[in-house]
Design an enzyme around this catalytic site. Structure first.
Site, short mmCIF file in Angstrom:
data_model
loop_
_atom_site.label_atom_id
_atom_site.label_comp_id
_atom_site.label_asym_id
_atom_site.label_seq_id
_atom_site.Cartn_x
_atom_site.Cartn_y
_atom_site.Cartn_z
N ARG A 72 -82.01 5.95 53.82
CA ARG A 72 -80.63 6.09 54.28
C ARG A 72 -80.28 5.03 55.32
NH1 ARG A 72 -78.12 10.31 58.01
NH2 ARG A 72 -75.97 10.54 57.31
N HIS A 76 -76.66 2.76 55.75
CA HIS A 76 -75.82 2.79 56.93
C HIS A 76 -75.83 1.45 57.67
CE1 HIS A 76 -74.83 7.26 57.39
NE2 HIS A 76 -75.31 7.08 56.17
#
Length: 337
Positions: A72, A76
């Site tokens: 993740r 981001h």
């Protein structure tokens, strides 16, 4: 947070490295990829990838959830001023850390693992491997450790000397997004609908907080009713630990079938109306073409793996700093003095 240098990694967990034979290789870079290529560190830091794999393997063995966290982290990072390691910077001086943004606060994690990797690499080959490349390689290695596909990671990114709190708040699509919002945010980064559906499959591992999907349980369209596209029995199970108020930080697995295994169960869950986030379920309910892709990936794990690998390379090519732009940070949390 003060930097604590890491212990020696000689002789640790080398059996994990056997899992990393690439399934997908030799990708052609898109125009945004600039001068990135997989062999970038072959001469300047030949053990870079081996070192990163070792540290990631230890972290995931200690905490399986870390695989999803490191994966993740690249999303981001790349969605805010490109894949430049800006998400790693702490607030200091004129820098307002992206860690404080709404999508990242109490959510994005894995920074200590990146610190440990950087520490090991600075011993191996000082001021050579960028933090942005560490993020990209750690995302790939985490995927493989969770049972997912491998791919050759184009390398040569440099690190930003700035962060964008505003960009983090505006560019990263929230879990409450409609399909059109999701697609618009992906299109802004040069990614298309196929990338959107394939990369959303990263939700086959990891957790989400109660606050990320509460509205689906109680008040989806401001009418006091739950989301009609959410399976009723599944919603009942979720309500037991996600009340109308309180419990915001309670964690729920994104894929209740195989939460630590990278596979296509995520898409099968969506077909069963058991996608956890609104941004998951709308891939099936709000666009016909997206619906067909969800069905294809649910039926064919290999197809999903192949496209996920291709889309991750494309994600990693978003606006990298190359050449003399940016810097190679000595510490990933702060710019060089």
């Amino acid at each position: 947070m003060a930097m604590r240098c890491c212990p020696s990694f000689e002789g640790v967990l080398f059996l994990y490295l056997l899992a990393f034979a690439p399934i997908i290789c030799c990708f052609a870079l898109n125009d945004n990829g600039g001068n990135l290529y997989p062999q970038f560190y072959d001469r300047s830091c030949p053990r870079a990838q081996e070192t990163i794999k070792s540290v990631v393997a230890q972290a995931v063995a200690k905490e399986p959830r870390m695989a999803a966290s490191l994966l993740r982290l690249q999303f981001h990072d790349c969605f805010v001023q490109g894949c430049d390691g800006s998400i790693l910077l702490d607030s200091s001086g004129t820098i307002k850390s992206e860690k404080r943004s709404i999508p990242n606060r109490h959510s994005v994690r894995g920074f200590e693992v990146i610190d440990e990797i950087k520490c090991a690499l600075e011993r191996e080959c000082p001021e050579t491997v960028s933090c942005a490349d560490i993020v990209a390689l750690a995302a790939r290695d985490s995927t493989v450790l969770a049972g997912g596909p491998s791919w050759e990671v184009p390398l040569g990114r440099r690190d930003s000397t700035s962060a964008s709190l505003t960009g983090s708040n505006s560019n990263i699509p929230p879990p409450t997004s409609t399909f059109q919002t999701l697609l618009a945010r992906f299109n802004q980064q040069g990614l298309d609908m196929v990338d959107l559906v394939a990369l959303s499959g990263s939700h086959t591992i990891g957790d989400a907080r109660c606050t990320s999907f509460r509205q689906r349980l109680y008040n989806q369209t401001a009418n006091g009713q739950p989301d009609p596209t959410l399976d009723e029995s599944f919603a009942g199970e979720l309500r037991s630990r996600c009340p109308r108020s309180g419990g915001d930080q309670n964690l729920f697995v994104l894929d209740y079938v195989s939460p630590f295994q990278f596979d296509n169960s995520y898409y099968k869950n969506i077909l069963a109306s058991k996608g956890l986030l609104n941004s998951d379920q709308v891939l099936y309910t709000q666009n016909q073409s997206s619906m067909e892709l969800v069905k294809q990936y649910a039926e064919n794990n290999e197809l999903f793996f192949n496209q996920f690998a291709l889309s991750m390379v494309k994600l990693g090519n978003i606006s990298p700093l190359t050449g003399t732009r940016g810097e190679i940070r000595k510490h990933c949390r702060k710019i060089n003095a």
